[in-house]
Write an enzyme that holds these catalytic residues in place. Structure first.
Site, PDB file in Angstrom:
ATOM      1  N   CYS A  73       2.232  -9.065  10.265  1.00  0.00           N
ATOM      2  CA  CYS A  73       2.367 -10.432   9.744  1.00  0.00           C
ATOM      3  C   CYS A  73       1.334 -10.798   8.699  1.00  0.00           C
ATOM      4  O   CYS A  73       1.332 -11.932   8.210  1.00  0.00           O
ATOM      5  CB  CYS A  73       2.307 -11.437  10.890  1.00  0.00           C
ATOM      6  SG  CYS A  73       0.702 -11.460  11.744  1.00  0.00           S
ATOM      7  N   HIS A  81     -12.033 -11.942  16.570  1.00  0.00           N
ATOM      8  CA  HIS A  81     -10.751 -12.569  16.864  1.00  0.00           C
ATOM      9  C   HIS A  81      -9.576 -11.608  16.767  1.00  0.00           C
ATOM     10  O   HIS A  81      -8.442 -11.995  17.061  1.00  0.00           O
ATOM     11  CB  HIS A  81     -10.528 -13.752  15.908  1.00  0.00           C
ATOM     12  CG  HIS A  81     -11.519 -14.857  16.082  1.00  0.00           C
ATOM     13  ND1 HIS A  81     -12.588 -15.038  15.238  1.00  0.00           N
ATOM     14  CD2 HIS A  81     -11.619 -15.847  17.028  1.00  0.00           C
ATOM     15  CE1 HIS A  81     -13.285 -16.083  15.624  1.00  0.00           C
ATOM     16  NE2 HIS A  81     -12.732 -16.604  16.722  1.00  0.00           N
ATOM     17  N   HIS A  85      -5.556 -11.819  18.475  1.00  0.00           N
ATOM     18  CA  HIS A  85      -4.292 -11.758  17.736  1.00  0.00           C
ATOM     19  C   HIS A  85      -3.418 -10.625  18.265  1.00  0.00           C
ATOM     20  O   HIS A  85      -2.185 -10.720  18.238  1.00  0.00           O
ATOM     21  CB  HIS A  85      -4.564 -11.568  16.242  1.00  0.00           C
ATOM     22  CG  HIS A  85      -3.321 -11.529  15.399  1.00  0.00           C
ATOM     23  ND1 HIS A  85      -2.579 -12.658  15.119  1.00  0.00           N
ATOM     24  CD2 HIS A  85      -2.682 -10.494  14.800  1.00  0.00           C
ATOM     25  CE1 HIS A  85      -1.544 -12.330  14.373  1.00  0.00           C
ATOM     26  NE2 HIS A  85      -1.576 -11.013  14.158  1.00  0.00           N
ATOM     27  N   HIS A  90       0.830  -7.792  18.146  1.00  0.00           N
ATOM     28  CA  HIS A  90       0.482  -7.255  16.830  1.00  0.00           C
ATOM     29  C   HIS A  90      -0.816  -6.449  16.964  1.00  0.00           C
ATOM     30  O   HIS A  90      -1.883  -6.923  16.578  1.00  0.00           O
ATOM     31  CB  HIS A  90       0.329  -8.396  15.813  1.00  0.00           C
ATOM     32  CG  HIS A  90       1.603  -9.161  15.603  1.00  0.00           C
ATOM     33  ND1 HIS A  90       1.719 -10.153  14.662  1.00  0.00           N
ATOM     34  CD2 HIS A  90       2.825  -9.076  16.202  1.00  0.00           C
ATOM     35  CE1 HIS A  90       2.945 -10.658  14.691  1.00  0.00           C
ATOM     36  NE2 HIS A  90       3.628 -10.015  15.633  1.00  0.00           N
ATOM     37  N   CYS A 199     -16.788  38.885 -37.650  1.00  0.00           N
ATOM     38  CA  CYS A 199     -17.770  38.090 -36.911  1.00  0.00           C
ATOM     39  C   CYS A 199     -17.145  37.533 -35.636  1.00  0.00           C
ATOM     40  O   CYS A 199     -17.856  37.299 -34.648  1.00  0.00           O
ATOM     41  CB  CYS A 199     -18.317  36.970 -37.786  1.00  0.00           C
ATOM     42  SG  CYS A 199     -17.070  35.797 -38.374  1.00  0.00           S
ATOM     43  N   HIS A 521     -17.199  30.897 -39.808  1.00  0.00           N
ATOM     44  CA  HIS A 521     -18.080  31.978 -39.373  1.00  0.00           C
ATOM     45  C   HIS A 521     -18.472  31.734 -37.919  1.00  0.00           C
ATOM     46  O   HIS A 521     -18.749  30.603 -37.516  1.00  0.00           O
ATOM     47  CB  HIS A 521     -19.326  32.037 -40.253  1.00  0.00           C
ATOM     48  CG  HIS A 521     -20.242  33.179 -39.916  1.00  0.00           C
ATOM     49  ND1 HIS A 521     -19.860  34.505 -40.015  1.00  0.00           N
ATOM     50  CD2 HIS A 521     -21.529  33.185 -39.466  1.00  0.00           C
ATOM     51  CE1 HIS A 521     -20.874  35.277 -39.646  1.00  0.00           C
ATOM     52  NE2 HIS A 521     -21.889  34.497 -39.307  1.00  0.00           N
TER      53      HIS A 521
END
Length: 574
Positions: A73, A81, A85, A90, A199, A521
């Protein structure tokens, strides 16, 4: 660590989480993707709005160290707390500052694979598209889901037994053949004659002649050219009798090591090696200037190809066991392509002998200006203050970050997702699964435009460190930083393949290119006995390290720090 032992470390499943899953499935977890925000230092947090200040719905406090949002929710509760809940059915919440699941009845953190996968997907998308913050923060340090075994660097000097062993099996070089009794150049440092626009070859050969694992291999007679030639004579009457089958670049390299480390200081002409390479790469056989990186790849391929022909069963290059070239330079890259719709990830592994890096984008400044300031500063020192103001500086670490960061593939590059069974947009991320003994970084300085039908050289300055830690770019580190403190699917074969080796590297060679695209080079800077030397074909000179820092690096060579003993390179007094 095996897969079995790893799974034994997983926490016991929460019964309340199981009940929640049976009632709601994984849909509430995936709905949290839209609320995910990436916050420094790269952590995931849950916010409906980036500037939202969450408060406990019961006491109204926002100063609590932990605040939890109910997954069912979205009610926010503090640690005090949250259990109240949970009495309403939940039980499962999410830590709003950590995006981690919390069971309000168990009063403990819990884990769910689907939830973690959803968070990781959203976190990757947010960090790639800029949905989390304006500035992408560096990834957090790897979390020790699996401890990487650390290899400590310890200087080495031969003990009495080792000195006696060396004395019995070697003979000292004759100082009279050097041609310069006053020369204080390190052993093996010898000029190479230019045979006509060669080179590019000389610069790569100088780097390879002083690559520690490669040098040790040939100087310890691991590839004996006389024995190899005898084997070729025996095979002379084979049905596959042609000149190329009898060529061996490793034999020519062995002869070059013998000549260079003989003590003779007069410049050496690698004509035999050039001829053999021409036979191997006939398309490059000319006196025109060639690309040094292309020559490097072609030469390693020639050594590997010779070994493969002599073996009945081909071996993987990534394993590093097929030939000395791949044993030294071969690593493994990991490529993850993630579906942005469902999170399915397709992983592939590819062997590599070098890593090609793009320079960081120029931030609205003239690259030519910054390069000029860097290369023509007083006494070869880089004017970092002025260069940084122009915004034209790239760093090697920045290039590696760019190489390993997630990249959103275009709509024309959709891949077929095996889980969605349709073509989807995706994110791609590269990482290094296995480090080589010697890491070669190729800087992409030559750009080709198909639209304008033209090529140009990028003369931007690149900063590179003398010591480099590759740990942040390993697959194991990137996976840990991507997932954080979560349970995630770790491939059974994705052991930390670099655990037995150090991730710390030391710079020992830099190949530079000066001039234009078609008329330039190549010069090599070598680090021997902690002193830098410039190898310009037949000329060898000692230079200051600031000259090297200001050089326009094209190919940069690093060796495992455990193989680079600066303290023991100088002769030890008996």
């Amino acid at each position: 660590m095996t897969d079995q032992s790893y799974h034994q470390r997983l926490p016991e499943p929460c019964p309340h989480l199981g009940e929640f899953r049976s009632r709601h499935g994984a849909k509430p977890f995936r709905a949290l993707q839209e609320c995910l925000r990436v916050r420094p230092p790269g952590r995931a947090a849950i916010r409906r709005d980036p500037h939202e200040v969450p408060r406990c719905g019961s006491c109204g406090s926002s100063a609590q160290p932990r605040l939890y949002a109910c997954v069912a929710c979205a009610v926010v509760s503090c640690h005090k707390h949250a259990p109240m809940h949970a009495a309403a059915g939940h039980e499962i919440a999410v830590d709003v500052d950590r995006a981690e699941l919390f069971c309000c009845l168990c009063v403990d953190q819990v884990y769910d694979r689907d939830f973690d996968a959803a968070v990781v997907l959203a976190q990757t998308v947010a960090s790639t598209l800029g949905g989390g913050s304006a500035i992408r923060s560096p990834p957090p340090p790897p979390e020790n889901l699996r401890k990487r075994r650390r290899v400590d660097y310890r200087p080495w000097a031969p003990d009495l037994r080792e000195r006696a062993l060396v004395g019995r099996n070697t003979s000292p070089l004759n100082p009279n053949i050097t041609g310069d009794s006053s020369s204080d150049l390190p052993s093996g440092l010898r000029g190479l004659n230019n045979l006509g626009n060669t080179c590019f070859m000389n610069s790569v050969l100088q780097a390879l002649l002083h690559t520690p694992p490669l040098r040790n291999y040939f100087l310890s007679d691991r590839h004996n050219r006389y024995f190899c030639q005898q084997k070729n004579i025996v095979k002379k009457n084979d049905t596959n009798n042609n000149k190329n089958s009898r060529l061996c670049l490793a034999c020519d390299l062995d002869a070059m090591f013998s000549a260079v480390f003989s003590g003779d200081r007069t410049p050496y002409s690698p004509a035999k090696f050039l001829y053999s390479w021409w036979q191997h790469a006939a398309n490059l056989a000319s006196y025109e200037q060639q690309d040094a990186h292309e020559f490097f790849i072609s030469m390693l391929d020639g050594i590997h190809e010779k070994v493969e022909k002599e073996k009945r069963k081909p071996q993987s290059q990534g394993s590093g066991d097929c030939c000395i070239a791949h044993r030294v330079f071969s690593g493994i890259l990991r490529s993850d392509v993630m579906c942005t719709a469902c999170g399915f990830t397709s992983t592939t592994y590819d062997p590599c002998v070098d890593i090609s890096l793009d320079l960081e984008p120029n931030q609205g400044a003239s690259a030519k200006t910054s390069s000029t300031k860097s290369l023509h500063s007083c006494n070869g020192e880089v004017d970092s203050r002025n260069s940084s103001q122009t915004g034209g500086i790239s760093t090697l670490m920045g290039c590696l970050d760019r190489f390993t960061r997630p990249e959103r593939l275009g709509s024309d590059q959709k891949f077929f997702c095996q889980q969605c069974q349709v073509r989807q947009e995706s994110l791609k991320q590269m990482s290094i699964r296995k480090l080589p003994l010697v890491s070669c970084f190729h800087i992409k300085r030559f750009e080709h435009s198909h639209l304008k039908n033209m090529s140009r050289k990028v003369d931007r300055y690149l900063q590179f460190p003398f010591s480099l830690d590759m740990a942040p770019y390993l697959s194991s580190s990137i996976l840990r930083s991507r997932f954080g403190n979560r349970i995630f699917s770790f491939d059974g074969d994705e052991e930390d393949t670099s655990s037995e080796l150090s991730s710390e590297f030391e710079l020992f060679a830099v190949i530079t290119h000066s001039g234009k695209l078609d008329a330039g080079h190549y010069v090599t800077y070598l680090r021997l006995s902690n002193q830098w030397y410039k190898c310009d074909d037949a000329w060898i000179t000692r230079v200051n390290e600031n000259i090297v820092r200001a050089a326009q690096g094209y190919m940069i060579f690093y060796v495992q720090k455990m193989l680079y003993y600066k303290a023991s390179e100088k002769p030890v007094a008996s």
